[in-house]
Design a protein around this motif. Structure first.
Motif, short mmCIF file in Angstrom:
data_model
loop_
_atom_site.label_atom_id
_atom_site.label_comp_id
_atom_site.label_asym_id
_atom_site.label_seq_id
_atom_site.Cartn_x
_atom_site.Cartn_y
_atom_site.Cartn_z
N THR A 27 104.69 34.42 52.19
CA THR A 27 103.89 34.75 51.02
C THR A 27 104.41 34.01 49.78
O THR A 27 105.51 33.43 49.80
N ILE A 28 103.64 34.09 48.71
CA ILE A 28 104.07 33.51 47.44
C ILE A 28 105.37 34.18 46.97
O ILE A 28 106.27 33.52 46.44
N SER A 29 105.48 35.48 47.20
CA SER A 29 106.70 36.20 46.80
C SER A 29 107.92 35.68 47.55
O SER A 29 109.01 35.60 46.98
N ASP A 30 107.75 35.34 48.83
CA ASP A 30 108.87 34.78 49.61
C ASP A 30 109.36 33.48 48.99
O ASP A 30 110.57 33.24 48.87
N ILE A 31 108.41 32.62 48.61
CA ILE A 31 108.78 31.32 48.02
C ILE A 31 109.47 31.55 46.68
O ILE A 31 110.51 30.94 46.39
N ARG B 260 106.97 34.94 40.43
CA ARG B 260 105.81 34.82 41.31
C ARG B 260 104.68 34.08 40.60
O ARG B 260 103.94 33.31 41.21
N ASN B 261 104.55 34.30 39.30
CA ASN B 261 103.49 33.66 38.52
C ASN B 261 103.65 32.14 38.50
O ASN B 261 102.68 31.40 38.64
N THR B 262 104.91 31.67 38.35
CA THR B 262 105.17 30.23 38.34
C THR B 262 104.78 29.61 39.68
O THR B 262 104.12 28.56 39.74
N VAL B 263 105.21 30.25 40.76
CA VAL B 263 104.89 29.73 42.10
C VAL B 263 103.39 29.72 42.32
O VAL B 263 102.83 28.75 42.87
N SER B 264 102.72 30.78 41.90
CA SER B 264 101.26 30.86 42.06
C SER B 264 100.56 29.73 41.32
O SER B 264 99.61 29.12 41.85
N THR C 17 109.82 21.22 38.75
CA THR C 17 109.71 22.56 39.32
C THR C 17 108.59 22.63 40.35
O THR C 17 108.74 23.24 41.42
N ALA C 18 107.47 21.97 40.05
CA ALA C 18 106.34 21.98 40.98
C ALA C 18 106.72 21.36 42.32
O ALA C 18 106.39 21.90 43.38
#
Length: 339
Positions: free
Chosen positions: A5-9, A17-21, A34-35
């Motif tokens: 999931t996004i949370s795992d990453i 989580r917002n940055t990853v999303s 970062t991306a």
């Protein structure tokens, strides 16, 4: 297996989580460095919803890196499937792949491929087991290196690279116990146990199963001495079988090639399999199901093995990690009609 999931990453990178999303939605509001880090981690963890344009962003963000494979000249179905897995996985990371097929003469004369001597590659995957002198020559170039298997003599620490094995001892232990439970006795073994650690571990599994069952290892039924082609040719298997004064009721073979050679020889001599002699192998080659009778064996998922080798070399190239890994991948018994 748990879905990534996004949370795992986010957790693995210590990011929100917002940055990853935002990155996974291809937002331009996150710093490029970062991306790229997020996308690489998503690839590594196997995030299932990764957009093709994000993978392409990783590829275009770095100079194209190159990995060389070293493999013995005689390619087989086994190696081809592994190399396909390596190639497919490296492609995700934007890496190119060189195939170096090393002949016996090259090995004997310590001839190293030009893409290594000219420093054209960033890392090395050693698939075949080479003689000590050749391994030492390769190490001189100090490339990040991952090995599949290792010579029997090798001190893993001295290899200076990650080593990936498939589980061998337990698989052959279970196969041998299966034969014992079915009433086959005596049982012999065919394989050059001086060759590499994985073949020797298969011998240890064979020994362990017999001893736990109160049975002795009867050397007169085993073909284990060193031969030039390690019983990977029909003639060497034939020669070993011809020397036997008596044949056992079953053979455990170090791999499917050897098992198929043994089946061919015994059937030509009029033996019925498994009624007269049962035979089991290891590797689960495609042709193991095509022989008559189909061969009982141990499955190695060769595509996954190749992908794991690729992941290991990317990790070693991109991270200056002083500690080397030894990894074992699981195997599964496949029971067919040959026993």
């Amino acid at each position: 297996m748990k879905r990534v999931t996004i949370s795992d990453i986010a957790r693995s990178l210590n990011l929100s989580r917002n940055t990853v999303s935002k990155v996974l939605n291809n937002s331009a509001t996150v710093a490029e460095e970062t991306a790229i880090k997020v996308i690489k981690k998503a690839i590594e963890l196997g995030y299932p919803k990764l957009k093709p344009e994000l993978i392409e962003k990783v590829r275009s963000s770095r100079e194209n890196k190159k990995v060389a494979i070293l493999v013995k000249a005689a390619l087989s179905e086994f190696w081809i499937d592994i190399i396909n897995g390596i190639s497919n996985e490296l492609g995700k990371y934007g890496y190119s792949l060189f195939y170096n097929y090393i002949s016996d003469e090259d090995e004997k004369n310590l001839i190293v491929p030009l893409n290594i001597t000219n420093h054209e590659v960033d890392g090395l995957i050693v698939l075949s087991v080479f003689e000590k002198e050749y391994m030492e020559k390769i190490k001189e170039y100090k490339l990040p290196t991952v090995y599949y298997d290792a010579p029997l003599y090798a001190d893993l620490e001295e290899l200076q690279g990650d080593v990936i094995f498939t589980e061998c001892e337990d698989g052959v232990y279970k196969l041998t116990k299966l034969l014992i439970e079915k009433g086959y006795s005596p049982i012999g073994f065919i394989g050059d146990i001086t060759y590499c650690k994985s073949i020797y571990e298969r011998w240890l599994g064979f020994e362990k199963a017999l001893k736990e069952s109160g049975l002795d290892v009867q050397k007169e039924y085993c073909i284990t001495e060193h031969v030039p082609f390690r019983y990977y040719v029909q003639e060497e298997v034939d020669m070993g079988l011809k020397k036997m004064k008596r044949l056992p009721r079953a053979f455990v073979c170090a791999n499917d090639d050897i098992a198929i050679f043994a089946m061919r020889y015994l059937k030509e001599k009029g033996y019925k399999i498994p009624q007269d002699i049962a035979i089991v192998g290891f590797d689960n080659l495609k042709r193991s199901v095509l022989v008559d009778p189909p061969l009982t064996t141990v499955n190695i998922d060769k595509e996954i093995l190749g992908r794991r080798l690729a992941q290991a070399i990317v990790r070693r190239i991109e991270n200056n990690i002083p500690i080397f890994e030894t990894v074992r991948l699981s195997t599964q018994i496949i029971i067919r009609s040959s026993c």
